[in-house]
Design an enzyme around this catalytic site. Sequence first.
Site, short mmCIF file in Angstrom:
data_model
loop_
_atom_site.label_atom_id
_atom_site.label_comp_id
_atom_site.label_asym_id
_atom_site.label_seq_id
_atom_site.Cartn_x
_atom_site.Cartn_y
_atom_site.Cartn_z
N LYS A 99 56.07 63.21 67.32
CA LYS A 99 55.43 61.88 66.85
C LYS A 99 54.01 61.94 66.72
CE LYS A 99 59.19 59.20 67.39
NZ LYS A 99 59.77 58.41 66.35
N LYS A 122 69.77 54.64 60.13
CA LYS A 122 70.08 54.17 61.62
C LYS A 122 70.76 53.11 61.58
CE LYS A 122 65.59 55.65 63.32
NZ LYS A 122 64.20 55.06 63.66
N ASP A 170 61.94 55.71 56.85
CA ASP A 170 62.50 55.10 57.87
C ASP A 170 62.63 53.64 57.88
OD1 ASP A 170 63.78 54.72 60.33
OD2 ASP A 170 62.57 55.67 61.49
N LYS A 174 61.17 66.60 66.64
CA LYS A 174 60.64 65.51 65.86
C LYS A 174 59.34 65.18 66.49
CE LYS A 174 62.01 60.89 64.73
NZ LYS A 174 63.04 60.19 64.08
N ARG A 208 54.91 52.03 69.93
CA ARG A 208 55.01 51.58 71.10
C ARG A 208 55.24 52.65 72.35
NH1 ARG A 208 60.96 49.49 72.14
NH2 ARG A 208 62.37 51.13 71.23
N CYS A 221 68.36 57.25 65.54
CA CYS A 221 68.74 56.47 66.28
C CYS A 221 67.47 55.72 66.82
CB CYS A 221 69.43 56.82 67.53
SG CYS A 221 68.70 58.16 68.56
N THR A 274 62.77 64.56 70.39
CA THR A 274 61.58 64.05 70.05
C THR A 274 60.50 64.41 70.85
OG1 THR A 274 62.75 62.04 69.18
CG2 THR A 274 60.48 61.71 69.96
N ASP A 289 69.07 63.01 63.85
CA ASP A 289 67.92 62.71 64.95
C ASP A 289 68.91 61.75 66.16
OD1 ASP A 289 65.64 62.28 66.44
OD2 ASP A 289 65.20 60.71 65.13
N ASP A 296 57.03 62.36 62.33
CA ASP A 296 57.26 61.04 62.27
C ASP A 296 56.06 60.36 62.77
OD1 ASP A 296 58.29 58.48 61.93
OD2 ASP A 296 59.88 58.44 63.68
N GLU A 346 58.29 61.62 58.29
CA GLU A 346 58.96 60.61 58.34
C GLU A 346 58.09 59.30 58.36
OE1 GLU A 346 61.99 60.61 61.18
OE2 GLU A 346 62.28 58.68 61.64
N ASP A 352 68.94 62.10 69.51
CA ASP A 352 68.47 62.44 70.53
C ASP A 352 68.15 61.19 71.97
OD1 ASP A 352 66.27 61.33 69.43
OD2 ASP A 352 64.95 62.70 70.46
C1 LIG Z 1 64.78 58.21 69.36
C2 LIG Z 1 64.53 58.84 68.01
N1 LIG Z 1 64.27 60.21 67.95
C3 LIG Z 1 63.17 58.10 67.30
O1 LIG Z 1 62.27 58.68 67.58
N2 LIG Z 1 63.39 57.09 66.95
C4 LIG Z 1 62.31 56.00 66.30
C5 LIG Z 1 62.07 54.76 66.85
C6 LIG Z 1 62.71 54.58 68.14
C7 LIG Z 1 61.99 53.45 68.68
O2 LIG Z 1 61.06 53.13 69.02
O3 LIG Z 1 62.95 52.93 69.49
C8 LIG Z 1 62.30 56.51 65.03
O4 LIG Z 1 62.65 57.33 64.22
O5 LIG Z 1 61.13 55.83 64.55
MG LIG Z 2 61.28 57.06 62.42
#
Ligand SMILES: C[C@H](N)C(=O)N[C@H](CCC(=O)O)C(=O)O
Ligand SMILES: [Mg+2]
Length: 363
Positions: free
Chosen positions: A162, A267, A243, A160, A24, A295, A135, A321, A190, A218, A323
Amino acid sequence: MKITEIRYGMLRVPLKTPFKTALRTVDVIEDIIVEIHTDTGNIGYGEAPATAVITGDTHGSIIEAIAKFIAPRLIGQDVANLNRITQLIQTSLEKNSSAKAAVEIAVYDLFGQLYNAPLYKMLGGGDPVVTTDLTISVDYIDKMVADSIQAVERGFEALKIKVGKDIGVDIERIKAIYAAVEDRALLRLDANQGWTAKQAVYALQTLEDAGVKLELVEQPVKAQDLDGMRYVTERVHTPIMADESVFGPTQVIELIRMRAADIINIKLMKTGGISSAIHIADIAALHGIECMIGCMLETSISVAAAVHLAVAKANVITKVDLDGPSLCAFNPVDGGVNFNESEISITDAPGLGIREIRGLQRL
Ligand SMILES: C[C@H](N)C(=O)N[C@H](CCC(=O)O)C(=O)O
Ligand SMILES: [Mg+2]
């Protein structure tokens, strides 16, 4: 200290830049805030993000779960009976982990206030400082490289990254970022479920062969695909972290039994709060498994609770993590935990130490 009322609000906090994952894109945090009032005048605070794509929680479901199922059981309960209250919350209805988390966090906040101690001391104590990663949203390669360099210049020592989009571009993204920040930051990936098991093995073996060092990867595959997760874990050197595959202790036990992953991301919004997160940390510790504390898109209200837990379980929760507050354009909280870029520190204030939440829209 008896619970007299549970109130709600909506908190909107814009992000500094859009948060983009394989699942998303988000521009503004819109979280439900819970206030638990007591006969002593103390107020406990909690927060629930509506991360529908991961937990299934929506704003409507969070409010309904609390108002109809959880709150009626808690009115009149004595905060001193923490274990009874957490049991009442966890058995009030199935799933709805973020709603349960928000209420539990507020109860733990009150529990600390009752004994005039910061929450981490009530959880066993520890060194009240932790360091978080930051992130880097998935984007064009040049943008991700620029964002990574900027994060390192801001003092973040772990990033981290993405990924989980086109596998070929993902490999190029990671190579380019590694070349730009190589010795200056640890890289965590991740994929947010975006790869198949075979794609993940291909990508990670390609990166390992190219000399790219990754601290961990992740959730490479779909949440339900534990066989796929094990397939990846068995074939790459890079540690694999679960996760979205693990919410509660039952799934953690199964994951450990299958040896499907090396690390677990805890989380509070998946576990339903602190009590179940402690169970997971203890199960992991018994099996010699490391955990990350993570988180969702949360502000410094619920992330504060995660910080207190991380400090108290520092030997298990070795990767941080947290952040969410660093991604926010401003901090809506007066008091609470200090979030200063990568460094997070806890004060001696009782409970979570939150004095006021600015900009709360009452519901
Ligand atoms: C905010 C955190 N660093 C993060 O990346 N969390 C995501 C999920 C966050 C979300 O979509 O609300 C994760 O670890 O997948
Ligand atoms: Mg994750």
